[in-house]
Design an enzyme around this catalytic site. Structure first.
Site, PDB file in Angstrom:
ATOM      1  N   LYS A  55      48.898  85.611  14.460  1.00  0.00           N
ATOM      2  CA  LYS A  55      47.576  85.701  15.098  1.00  0.00           C
ATOM      3  C   LYS A  55      47.609  86.728  16.223  1.00  0.00           C
ATOM      4  CE  LYS A  55      46.197  81.103  13.700  1.00  0.00           C
ATOM      5  NZ  LYS A  55      46.236  79.662  13.931  1.00  0.00           N
ATOM      6  N   GLN A  99      46.881  75.794  18.870  1.00  0.00           N
ATOM      7  CA  GLN A  99      47.521  75.636  17.563  1.00  0.00           C
ATOM      8  C   GLN A  99      47.829  74.166  17.290  1.00  0.00           C
ATOM      9  OE1 GLN A  99      48.120  78.237  15.306  1.00  0.00           O
ATOM     10  NE2 GLN A  99      48.645  76.569  13.925  1.00  0.00           N
ATOM     11  N   ASP A 122      38.041  78.229  16.591  1.00  0.00           N
ATOM     12  CA  ASP A 122      38.458  77.437  15.432  1.00  0.00           C
ATOM     13  C   ASP A 122      37.276  76.646  14.865  1.00  0.00           C
ATOM     14  OD1 ASP A 122      40.943  77.597  14.285  1.00  0.00           O
ATOM     15  OD2 ASP A 122      41.931  76.326  15.764  1.00  0.00           O
TER      16      ASP A 122
END
Ligand code: NDP
Length: 293
Positions: A55, A99, A122
């Site tokens: 990422k 994460q 997200d």
């Protein structure tokens, strides 16, 4: 020649990333800001470390600013929430991603809901789930969003298609079903308590498998010509060697499917591309400017 039924998610994602890089350069030139993404990793999970590294690298490659926070596995929820609060207030940070999975002492949903919904790239915040369900302008979970783009690229208008989504998690199954419903598909959501899964799948024009069970969906479950999107990432061992397989038995399904995503190289690469897209969208909204065409 490669099989035209196989959906090349890697090439599709690369196109999206190139487009995003051009859009980032355009906002920098026109408006003088650089979109920024903060990624927070707690602990040492090997797969998470790889995802976070990828990422960060792809964020920088697109011209955006990448901020990485690596916290010890013993980090308390309070410490993590303080960091989220600091990132919420930081104008250079337009997107925040924590994460998952998080260590046991931390309530993941509490942390997600502490993120400013407008920075929740997200799309897991309860406000963004609500916006997706009610047709509001929110941020959409990256993996299902990537699946939707692959489907639209293959099929064009999805109106009236019968879609079967296998899996009802908050991060893949439910938002995928919602996105397909928003495209006017007729949607069935299957899960571990579904009585006749092969029978449900057999009625589908579109099958999205997000289960976490290696090669579960078999070719003879499919209607001829169905488009199959395999979200699963399963690491399996055979003869001492590890390989990645999806939730779909590719060999038997490719024969009957109209199109199918491989694992790896299908849905996987789309997830980070959509994360970059959401970060750019979030940055433009926060600065009150249009997303460059
Ligand atoms: P979860 O474990 O959260 O959800 C799995 C879902 O599958 C549940 O709804 C469960 O039903 C259902 N299920 C389990 N067994 C069966 C069965 N035998 N028949 C029908 N349904 C079943 O997983 P995620 O949604 O987080 O992830 C799914 C897969 O996608 C995983 O392989 C994961 O690694 C992968 N993934 C890939 C991403 C990518 O970027 N490509 C991103 C995120 C995930 P129930 O609710 O009843 O328990």
């Amino acid at each position: 020649m490669s099989n035209p039924k196989i959906i090349d998610g890697k090439a599709f994602a690369e196109n999206i990333r190139n487009k995003i890089a051009a859009q980032v350069a355009s906002v920098q030139k026109a408006h003088g800001f650089t979109p920024g993404l903060a990624v927070v990793l707690v602990g040492e999970d090997p797969a998470s470390k790889v995802y976070v590294r990828n990422k960060g690298e792809q964020t920088k490659a697109s011209g955006m600013a990448s901020f990485e926070y690596k916290l010890d596995a013993t980090t308390s929820q309070e410490t993590l929430l303080k960091l989220i609060d600091q990132l919420n207030k930081d104008a250079k940070v337009n997107g925040i991603l924590v994460q998952l999975p998080l260590p046991k002492q931390i309530d993941a949903q509490a942390v997600i809901n502490a993120i400013d919904p407008d920075k929740d790239v997200d799309g897991f915040h309860v406000v963004n789930a609500g916006r997706l369900a009610t047709g509001g302008q929110g941020l959409v979970p990256c993996t299902p969003y990537g699946c939707l783009l692959l489907l639209k690229d293959r099929l064009g208008d999805l109106t009236g298609k019968h879609a079967v989504v296998i899996g009802r998690s908050n991060i893949v199954g439910k938002p995928m079903a919602q996105l397909l419903l928003n495209e006017s598909c007729t949607v069935t959501i299957a899960h571990s308590k579904t009585k006749d899964l092969p029978g449900e799948v057999r009625r589908a024009d579109i099958v999205v498998a997000a289960v976490g069970r290696p090669e579960m969906v078999k070719g003879d479950w499919l209607k001829e010509g169905a488009v199959v999107i395999d979200v699963g990432i399963n690491r399996v061992e055979k003869d001492g060697k590890f390989r990645l397989v999806g939730d779909v038995d590719f060999q038997s399904c490719v024969a009957r499917a109209g199109a199918i995503t491989p694992v790896p190289g299908g849905v996987g690469p789309m997830t980070i591309a959509m994360l970059l897209h959401s970060t750019l969208v979030a940055a433009c909204r926060q600065h009150g400017v249009e997303l460059p065409k």
